[in-house]
Design an enzyme around this catalytic site. Structure first.
Site, mmCIF file in Angstrom:
data_model
loop_
_atom_site.group_PDB
_atom_site.id
_atom_site.type_symbol
_atom_site.label_atom_id
_atom_site.label_comp_id
_atom_site.label_asym_id
_atom_site.label_seq_id
_atom_site.Cartn_x
_atom_site.Cartn_y
_atom_site.Cartn_z
ATOM 1 N N GLY A 182 2.034 -4.183 -8.710
ATOM 2 C CA GLY A 182 2.349 -3.086 -9.608
ATOM 3 C C GLY A 182 2.226 -1.719 -8.975
ATOM 4 O O GLY A 182 1.875 -0.746 -9.650
ATOM 5 N N GLY A 235 -0.450 12.911 0.398
ATOM 6 C CA GLY A 235 0.502 13.766 1.096
ATOM 7 C C GLY A 235 1.789 13.983 0.332
ATOM 8 O O GLY A 235 2.085 15.087 -0.130
ATOM 9 N N ARG A 253 -1.303 10.108 14.457
ATOM 10 C CA ARG A 253 -2.553 9.643 13.858
ATOM 11 C C ARG A 253 -3.390 8.764 14.784
ATOM 12 O O ARG A 253 -4.619 8.824 14.765
ATOM 13 C CB ARG A 253 -2.257 8.876 12.567
ATOM 14 C CG ARG A 253 -1.990 9.775 11.387
ATOM 15 C CD ARG A 253 -1.711 8.963 10.140
ATOM 16 N NE ARG A 253 -1.543 9.839 8.987
ATOM 17 C CZ ARG A 253 -1.147 9.419 7.799
ATOM 18 N NH1 ARG A 253 -0.878 8.137 7.616
ATOM 19 N NH2 ARG A 253 -1.030 10.266 6.790
ATOM 20 N N GLU A 268 4.185 -1.872 1.615
ATOM 21 C CA GLU A 268 3.302 -2.039 2.769
ATOM 22 C C GLU A 268 3.144 -3.485 3.204
ATOM 23 O O GLU A 268 2.766 -3.746 4.351
ATOM 24 C CB GLU A 268 1.933 -1.431 2.474
ATOM 25 C CG GLU A 268 1.060 -1.295 3.711
ATOM 26 C CD GLU A 268 -0.240 -0.565 3.457
ATOM 27 O OE1 GLU A 268 -1.115 -0.603 4.347
ATOM 28 O OE2 GLU A 268 -0.391 0.046 2.374
#
Length: 532
Positions: free
Chosen positions: A22, A57, A288, A371
């Site tokens: 979700g 972000g 990063r 992801e």
């Protein structure tokens, strides 16, 4: 917990489309599939267990006058350390502005200037200001609130909350449904959901590690489930550590957004020295992985690392970055006047289930977005704010692909059908899971070696041998895939850094593709080898 318009018991018949998860990818895909009937299965109330809701972000999209798709692609390729799939990236970047307009239509209140134009900010490794935000650091929360409202007002979408999907059902070459456990995974019974199409949007792997910015639900179950069903997994060794998690001992760790450094905040150690200037010409705005290793080195050396926002943001902190400000103040830190203690924390997984440009996995009947996937657009190191962009672009492409490849059903029937029983397990409270998290942080973390990775693989095997529950097996499978791929890649690249192989090697300028069967064979070889 269920949405008000539907109160099921257990289920029979065949769902048209089942979406697992979700978060942003799952909700956006469901909305783009409307009016096709869709069932969303979510472990927690939608939005609460999703990393998307915690994103501070924003979303990257080349929309300003001085920006171009080519610049956005170039920045993404540069950050990805040589293994970005450029074709997939061009497609993602080109479709970004259209997806931003979709989100605006769904009610997302992106920040605007006095003329009504979208306000765009800059983040690390972006050459232009192209991040659309909401109230400074509230993009994820605001986007999810808007999409949740849209989903709950869409009659074709059924949301079933508190169901933890534990297994993908495979019949021959096809995924034919899922099996889930109700009551947030605590029920002794399991429920089957046959489906004509399954879309996996189950999120990342952060809670495989002891320090992470991700919610508890992001523990790698989706990758493990897909691998156990036979799916190809790509680039699992590439784990992104966010360099500026707020180091106040909380689990999950609060995040000090990249945008703070974009607005001029600096990284200093306890001596007041800006250590990133000695490491990379871009200083705090380096990719990063480089910043994470710089922060890690200072912490390991005992000097600590601190994000100094006192000059760059100062008294404007409460209104510009309310989420970060609240986290700091709750811990007794006033970021207006004090530097913020920071540490690297697992933030994003570049690896995952291999998908093509339409979101299809290597198994028929299974699509994936968000992801949990590895599309190739992030390479070895994700560019800031490209993750939410990837989620909406590929979720929309999946919806179009399913609409074009599966004719709409004439009837959807619901009934009762109890699934297979098994002992439930509260993953986050189980001692084996806590051991696994510490093992991954110690041995498969910011800095890795052959010895540490070998120790991790052996430790995971021992945990698997003594813990047979299905949910733990899914999680341990993901951990094993990450560790095996990291051991195999005898170089350093992006989010994968080997102290014993600190340089990039040209022969490794390629992606990793791995099945569970291959990983099992490699793990057996490690088990039989002499201790490192």
């Amino acid at each position: 917990m269920l949405t008000d318009h539907f109160r099921p018991q257990s289920f029979n018949g065949i769902d048209d489309i089942v979406i697992v998860g979700g978060g942003l990818a799952g909700l956006f895909c469901a909305l783009k599939l409307a009016p096709r009937p869709v069932t969303i299965l979510a472990a927690a109330p939608i939005g609460y267990g999703a990393s998307s809701a915690w994103a501070q972000g924003g979303i990257a999209a080349a929309m300003s006058k001085g920006d171009t798709f080519e610049k956005h692609v170039a920045d993404t390729v540069a950050a990805g350390a040589g293994i970005v799939d450029e074709k997939m990236t061009r497609m993602m970047v080109a479709e970004g502005p259209a997806r931003i307009h979709d989100l605006l239509e769904f009610g997302v209140p992106f920040d605007r200037d006095l003329e009504g134009k979208l306000l765009l900010s800059r983040e690390a490794a972006h050459s232009e200001r192209r991040i659309v935000r909401v109230k400074g650091d509230m993009a994820g929360k605001s986007i999810m609130e808007a999409l949740i409202a849209a989903v709950r007002n869409t009659p074709s979408i059924r949301v079933i909350e508190g169901y933890v999907v534990e297994e993908l059902v495979r019949e021959g070459r096809f995924i034919s449904g899922v099996i889930a456990r109700p009551d947030a995974g605590q029920s002794k019974s399991r429920v089957s959901f046959p489906a004509r199409a399954v879309v996996l949007c189950s999120g990342g792997v952060g809670h495989l590690y002891a320090v992470t910015t991700n919610p508890w639900e992001a523990c790698g179950q989706g990758v493990g489930m897909a691998a156990r069903a036979g799916a190809i997994i790509a680039d699992p060794e590439f784990v992104q550590f966010h360099p500026t998690a707020i180091d106040i001992g909380k689990d999950p760790a609060p995040l000090a957004t990249e945008a703070l450094r974009g607005d001029g905040a600096t990284l200093i150690n306890s001596e007041g020295r800006r250590f990133m200037l000695d490491i990379h010409p871009d200083g705090e705005l380096a990719p990063r992985d480089i910043v994470s290793r710089g922060v890690f080195a200072e912490v390991q050396a005992g000097r600590g690392a601190f994000l100094d926002c006192t000059k760059a943001v100062g008294r404007h902190f409460p209104e510009m970055f309310p989420t970060v400000y609240a986290s700091c103040m709750a811990a007794g830190i006033d970021p207006v006047r004090q530097p913020i203690p920071v540490t690297p924390a697992v933030h994003y997984h570049m690896g995952g289930v291999l998908t093509d440009g339409e979101g299809r996995t290597s198994i028929d009947g299974l699509w994936a977005a968000g992801e949990v996937t590895s599309t190739g657009v992030h390479g070895a190191n994700r560019l800031a704010s490209n993750s939410l962009l990837e989620a909406v672009v590929f979720a929309a492409r999946i919806a179009e692909n399913i609409k074009g490849s599966l004719p709409a059903p004439k009837l959807t029937a619901w009934g009762d059908n109890a699934g297979e029983n098994d002992d439930p397990v509260t993953v986050e409270d189980s001692p084996p899971f806590k051991v696994l998290r510490q093992l991954m942080s110690d041995c498969v973390g910011v800095v890795r070696t052959r010895e540490s990775l070998t120790r991790a693989i052996r430790g995971i095997a021992e945990l698997e041998r003594t813990n047979k529950r299905l949910r733990f097996a899914n999680i341990a499978t993901t951990a094993k895939l990450i560790a095996i791929a990291a051991l195999q890649r005898t170089e350093s690249r992006g989010g994968h850094f080997r102290a014993d192989c600190p340089d990039e090697r040209p022969e490794w300028r390629r992606r990793t593709y791995l099945t569970l069967a291959q990983a099992e064979r490699l793990a057996a070889e490690v088990a039989e080898s002499e201790p490192a």
